[in-house]
Write a protein that holds these residues in place. Structure first.
Motif, PDB file in Angstrom:
ATOM      1  N   THR A 233     -47.547   0.031 -51.252  1.00 50.57           N
ATOM      2  CA  THR A 233     -49.082  -0.509 -50.801  1.00 50.57           C
ATOM      3  C   THR A 233     -49.802  -0.234 -52.236  1.00 50.57           C
ATOM      4  OG1 THR A 233     -48.904  -0.334 -48.533  1.00 50.57           O
ATOM      5  CG2 THR A 233     -51.025  -0.601 -49.394  1.00 50.57           C
ATOM      6  N   GLU A 234     -49.961   0.835 -52.377  1.00 51.76           N
ATOM      7  CA  GLU A 234     -50.786   0.988 -53.677  1.00 51.76           C
ATOM      8  C   GLU A 234     -50.064   0.280 -54.902  1.00 51.76           C
ATOM      9  OE1 GLU A 234     -50.721   5.225 -54.379  1.00 51.76           O
ATOM     10  OE2 GLU A 234     -51.776   5.738 -52.768  1.00 51.76           O
ATOM     11  N   LEU A 235     -48.851   0.178 -55.230  1.00 50.24           N
ATOM     12  CA  LEU A 235     -48.316  -0.596 -56.172  1.00 50.24           C
ATOM     13  C   LEU A 235     -48.807  -1.836 -56.147  1.00 50.24           C
ATOM     14  CD1 LEU A 235     -46.273  -0.577 -58.750  1.00 50.24           C
ATOM     15  CD2 LEU A 235     -44.491  -0.889 -56.989  1.00 50.24           C
ATOM     16  N   LEU A 236     -48.434  -2.495 -54.976  1.00 44.07           N
ATOM     17  CA  LEU A 236     -48.881  -4.170 -54.862  1.00 44.07           C
ATOM     18  C   LEU A 236     -50.150  -4.275 -54.975  1.00 44.07           C
ATOM     19  CD1 LEU A 236     -46.815  -4.806 -51.719  1.00 44.07           C
ATOM     20  CD2 LEU A 236     -46.095  -5.310 -54.171  1.00 44.07           C
ATOM     21  N   ARG A 237     -51.135  -3.589 -54.717  1.00 41.12           N
ATOM     22  CA  ARG A 237     -52.593  -3.612 -54.535  1.00 41.12           C
ATOM     23  C   ARG A 237     -52.980  -3.593 -56.182  1.00 41.12           C
ATOM     24  NH1 ARG A 237     -54.644  -0.088 -49.559  1.00 41.12           N
ATOM     25  NH2 ARG A 237     -54.737  -1.796 -47.935  1.00 41.12           N
ATOM     26  N   ALA A 241     -52.178  -8.012 -55.259  1.00 36.90           N
ATOM     27  CA  ALA A 241     -51.932  -8.331 -53.943  1.00 36.90           C
ATOM     28  C   ALA A 241     -52.923  -7.783 -52.866  1.00 36.90           C
ATOM     29  CB  ALA A 241     -50.612  -7.989 -53.469  1.00 36.90           C
ATOM     30  N   ILE A 242     -53.302  -8.509 -51.945  1.00 38.63           N
ATOM     31  CA  ILE A 242     -54.113  -8.128 -50.656  1.00 38.63           C
ATOM     32  C   ILE A 242     -53.039  -7.795 -49.699  1.00 38.63           C
ATOM     33  CG2 ILE A 242     -55.956  -9.014 -48.994  1.00 38.63           C
ATOM     34  CD1 ILE A 242     -56.451 -10.935 -50.909  1.00 38.63           C
ATOM     35  N   VAL A 243     -53.183  -6.408 -49.298  1.00 42.01           N
ATOM     36  CA  VAL A 243     -52.371  -5.608 -48.382  1.00 42.01           C
ATOM     37  C   VAL A 243     -52.916  -5.239 -47.190  1.00 42.01           C
ATOM     38  CG1 VAL A 243     -50.709  -3.971 -48.007  1.00 42.01           C
ATOM     39  CG2 VAL A 243     -50.826  -4.829 -50.426  1.00 42.01           C
ATOM     40  N   THR A 244     -52.620  -5.711 -45.936  1.00 42.25           N
ATOM     41  CA  THR A 244     -53.185  -5.138 -44.753  1.00 42.25           C
ATOM     42  C   THR A 244     -52.399  -4.656 -43.676  1.00 42.25           C
ATOM     43  OG1 THR A 244     -52.961  -7.267 -43.678  1.00 42.25           O
ATOM     44  CG2 THR A 244     -55.129  -6.600 -44.999  1.00 42.25           C
ATOM     45  N   SER A 245     -52.545  -3.600 -43.045  1.00 42.19           N
ATOM     46  CA  SER A 245     -51.509  -2.975 -42.001  1.00 42.19           C
ATOM     47  C   SER A 245     -51.154  -3.728 -40.864  1.00 42.19           C
ATOM     48  CB  SER A 245     -52.259  -1.598 -41.576  1.00 42.19           C
ATOM     49  OG  SER A 245     -51.254  -0.988 -40.771  1.00 42.19           O
ATOM     50  N   GLU A 246     -50.164  -3.578 -40.553  1.00 48.03           N
ATOM     51  CA  GLU A 246     -49.826  -4.456 -39.159  1.00 48.03           C
ATOM     52  C   GLU A 246     -48.704  -3.560 -38.405  1.00 48.03           C
ATOM     53  OE1 GLU A 246     -47.939  -8.935 -38.732  1.00 48.03           O
ATOM     54  OE2 GLU A 246     -49.658  -8.948 -39.774  1.00 48.03           O
ATOM     55  N   GLY A 247     -48.990  -2.600 -37.736  1.00 50.33           N
ATOM     56  CA  GLY A 247     -48.177  -1.953 -37.066  1.00 50.33           C
ATOM     57  C   GLY A 247     -47.339  -1.061 -37.896  1.00 50.33           C
ATOM     58  N   ARG A 259     -41.695 -11.428 -56.564  1.00 49.35           N
ATOM     59  CA  ARG A 259     -42.088 -10.480 -57.196  1.00 49.35           C
ATOM     60  C   ARG A 259     -42.459  -9.074 -56.266  1.00 49.35           C
ATOM     61  NH1 ARG A 259     -43.903  -8.113 -61.572  1.00 49.35           N
ATOM     62  NH2 ARG A 259     -46.047  -7.617 -61.821  1.00 49.35           N
ATOM     63  N   ILE A 260     -42.797  -9.253 -54.975  1.00 46.49           N
ATOM     64  CA  ILE A 260     -42.806  -8.004 -54.074  1.00 46.49           C
ATOM     65  C   ILE A 260     -41.529  -7.111 -54.200  1.00 46.49           C
ATOM     66  CG2 ILE A 260     -42.808  -6.832 -51.918  1.00 46.49           C
ATOM     67  CD1 ILE A 260     -44.879  -9.516 -51.277  1.00 46.49           C
ATOM     68  N   GLY A 261     -40.017  -7.934 -54.163  1.00 42.24           N
ATOM     69  CA  GLY A 261     -38.990  -7.264 -54.501  1.00 42.24           C
ATOM     70  C   GLY A 261     -38.794  -6.649 -55.771  1.00 42.24           C
ATOM     71  N   ASP A 262     -39.344  -7.467 -56.641  1.00 43.99           N
ATOM     72  CA  ASP A 262     -38.927  -6.889 -57.995  1.00 43.99           C
ATOM     73  C   ASP A 262     -39.756  -5.634 -58.203  1.00 43.99           C
ATOM     74  OD1 ASP A 262     -37.396  -8.834 -58.728  1.00 43.99           O
ATOM     75  OD2 ASP A 262     -38.850 -10.056 -59.785  1.00 43.99           O
ATOM     76  N   LEU A 263     -40.923  -5.292 -57.847  1.00 45.97           N
ATOM     77  CA  LEU A 263     -41.914  -4.258 -57.768  1.00 45.97           C
ATOM     78  C   LEU A 263     -41.251  -3.202 -57.054  1.00 45.97           C
ATOM     79  CD1 LEU A 263     -45.402  -5.831 -57.816  1.00 45.97           C
ATOM     80  CD2 LEU A 263     -44.449  -4.982 -59.857  1.00 45.97           C
ATOM     81  N   ALA A 264     -40.877  -3.367 -55.978  1.00 45.35           N
ATOM     82  CA  ALA A 264     -40.170  -2.355 -55.187  1.00 45.35           C
ATOM     83  C   ALA A 264     -39.049  -1.757 -55.870  1.00 45.35           C
ATOM     84  CB  ALA A 264     -39.988  -3.214 -53.762  1.00 45.35           C
ATOM     85  N   LEU A 265     -38.228  -2.865 -56.288  1.00 51.10           N
ATOM     86  CA  LEU A 265     -36.848  -2.408 -57.097  1.00 51.10           C
ATOM     87  C   LEU A 265     -37.339  -1.510 -58.215  1.00 51.10           C
ATOM     88  CD1 LEU A 265     -33.945  -2.574 -57.474  1.00 51.10           C
ATOM     89  CD2 LEU A 265     -34.091  -4.445 -58.754  1.00 51.10           C
ATOM     90  N   GLY A 266     -38.207  -2.024 -59.089  1.00 52.69           N
ATOM     91  CA  GLY A 266     -38.520  -1.113 -60.183  1.00 52.69           C
ATOM     92  C   GLY A 266     -39.326   0.411 -59.813  1.00 52.69           C
ATOM     93  N   ALA A 267     -39.856   0.295 -58.766  1.00 50.71           N
ATOM     94  CA  ALA A 267     -40.337   1.777 -58.117  1.00 50.71           C
ATOM     95  C   ALA A 267     -39.201   2.591 -57.378  1.00 50.71           C
ATOM     96  CB  ALA A 267     -41.641   1.312 -57.412  1.00 50.71           C
ATOM     97  N   GLY A 268     -38.138   1.912 -57.399  1.00 54.56           N
ATOM     98  CA  GLY A 268     -37.057   2.469 -56.588  1.00 54.56           C
ATOM     99  C   GLY A 268     -37.379   2.930 -54.845  1.00 54.56           C
ATOM    100  N   ILE A 269     -38.039   1.832 -54.331  1.00 53.01           N
ATOM    101  CA  ILE A 269     -38.376   1.835 -52.958  1.00 53.01           C
ATOM    102  C   ILE A 269     -37.840   0.896 -52.125  1.00 53.01           C
ATOM    103  CG2 ILE A 269     -40.357   1.434 -51.480  1.00 53.01           C
ATOM    104  CD1 ILE A 269     -42.174   1.927 -53.673  1.00 53.01           C
ATOM    105  N   ALA A 270     -36.915   1.433 -51.230  1.00 55.83           N
ATOM    106  CA  ALA A 270     -36.097   0.501 -50.404  1.00 55.83           C
ATOM    107  C   ALA A 270     -37.022  -0.161 -49.499  1.00 55.83           C
ATOM    108  CB  ALA A 270     -35.164   1.585 -49.726  1.00 55.83           C
ATOM    109  N   LEU A 271     -36.487  -1.470 -49.270  1.00 50.83           N
ATOM    110  CA  LEU A 271     -37.328  -2.572 -48.602  1.00 50.83           C
ATOM    111  C   LEU A 271     -36.421  -2.600 -47.143  1.00 50.83           C
ATOM    112  CD1 LEU A 271     -38.116  -5.194 -50.828  1.00 50.83           C
ATOM    113  CD2 LEU A 271     -39.774  -3.463 -49.922  1.00 50.83           C
ATOM    114  N   ARG A 272     -37.048  -2.644 -46.111  1.00 53.51           N
ATOM    115  CA  ARG A 272     -36.427  -2.801 -44.633  1.00 53.51           C
ATOM    116  C   ARG A 272     -36.713  -4.081 -44.266  1.00 53.51           C
ATOM    117  NH1 ARG A 272     -34.271   1.909 -45.957  1.00 53.51           N
ATOM    118  NH2 ARG A 272     -35.559   3.846 -45.131  1.00 53.51           N
ATOM    119  N   GLU A 273     -37.570  -4.786 -44.673  1.00 53.00           N
ATOM    120  CA  GLU A 273     -37.765  -6.315 -44.368  1.00 53.00           C
ATOM    121  C   GLU A 273     -38.714  -6.994 -45.486  1.00 53.00           C
ATOM    122  OE1 GLU A 273     -39.684  -8.966 -40.454  1.00 53.00           O
ATOM    123  OE2 GLU A 273     -39.607  -6.644 -40.463  1.00 53.00           O
TER     124      GLU A 273
END
Length: 304
Positions: A233-237, A241-247, A259-273
């Protein structure tokens, strides 16, 4: 193909269709959309030669429909399911059309069976429900086994089983390489059926694109679940990006999935969805045509 080229239709001072150009290609179900009074039915009537353009032309396989010697063998159409002689039987109605286009009696029986009217083929049409008349109109369109088909509001009056049936029929016709043009106000059904959409308003072209591209154009946000949601969330902001919580997830606006996938990969953060969420076809249609609605009503109010 169906080709509409610079088509303009005038009735006195009223311009019903205004320099309209689009092509309906084979192998696809093309949805023809527009508010009431947009010019959809007028355009379809022009394709069949039932209306004479002020300028431009509408062609079927490169020719005017009225020039075809046996037109039902080239193109089948349903514009008004009620435009039938109520005193005739379904079989007699189709038999008359068949003889006019050099089509044999066996084909009449085949299409009656195909649309589910074989058991009532010898009943008078005047006693048919609207749904049964729609099926009869579809049978007439299929009678010449044409490569091009055009339907104006064919879902009116059909029950859920009938809607599901015609959805499958249209998809199967397109899969055979036929050209299918479908006008309907049932947006949910068009979203399930159409590969391509042509949208008009006040007689003018608004959009001519694939259903998928239209959904992408009206993408709302991206739903994300990640192994370290706070970090991502911090990285995307930080990247705008505008990020809001949803459960247990969060939604991201202003940034695409790549772009979201590239940033997550670069930070070593696994995506679940990572799910892009777009407006429905109805929502996209309303946005596209909001300036083209001719007959607008006041919002309904509820009183206690």
């Amino acid at each position: 193909m169906i080709e509409v080229k610079g088509l303009t239709m005038r009735y006195g001072r009223t311009v019903a269709v205004d320099d309209l150009t689009f092509t309906v290609k084979p192998g696809l179900v093309t949805g023809f959309l527009g508010p009431n009074g947009a010019g959809k039915s007028t355009t379809m009537r022009a394709v069949l030669g039932l209306e004479i353009p002020a300028t431009g032309e509408a062609l079927v396989d490169g020719r005017a429909y009225v020039s075809l010697r046996r037109p039902m063998r080239t193109m089948g159409a349903l514009l008004d399911a009620g435009a039938v002689h109520g005193g005739r039987t379904a079989r007699a109605h189709l038999g008359c059309l068949a003889r006019s286009n050099g089509i044999g009696a066996r084909r009449v029986s085949a299409v009656l069976d195909q649309v589910g009217l074989a058991d009532v083929a010898n009943r008078r049409i005047g006693g048919f429900s609207l749904g049964m008349k729609q099926r009869l109109g579809i049978a007439a369109a299929l009678l010449g086994d044409p490569a091009v088909l055009m339907f104006d509001e064919p879902l009116n009056g059909l029950d859920p089983e009938g809607i599901r049936w015609i959805r499958g029929l249209l998809r199967s016709l397109a899969a055979e390489g036929r050209t299918v043009l479908l006008s309907s106000h049932l947006m949910n059904e068009l979203a399930l059926t159409a590969d391509h959409v042509v949208v008009i308003g006040r007689g003018r072209l608004i959009a001519d694109t694939t259903t998928e591209a239209l959904a992408t154009r009206f993408q709302r946000d991206v739903l994300v679940r990640a192994a370290y949601p706070e970090r991502l969330t911090e990285l995307l902001r930080a990247h705008g990006a505008i990020v809001t919580s949803e459960g247990d997830s969060f939604c991201v606006r202003g940034m695409g999935v790549d772009r979201i996938g590239d940033l997550a990969l670069g930070a070593g953060i696994a995506l679940r969805e990572l799910t892009p969420r777009s407006a429905s076809l109805e929502e996209a249609f309303m946005e596209l045509t909001e300036d083209s609605i001719e007959y607008g009503a006041l919002p309904a109010t509820v009183t206690a």
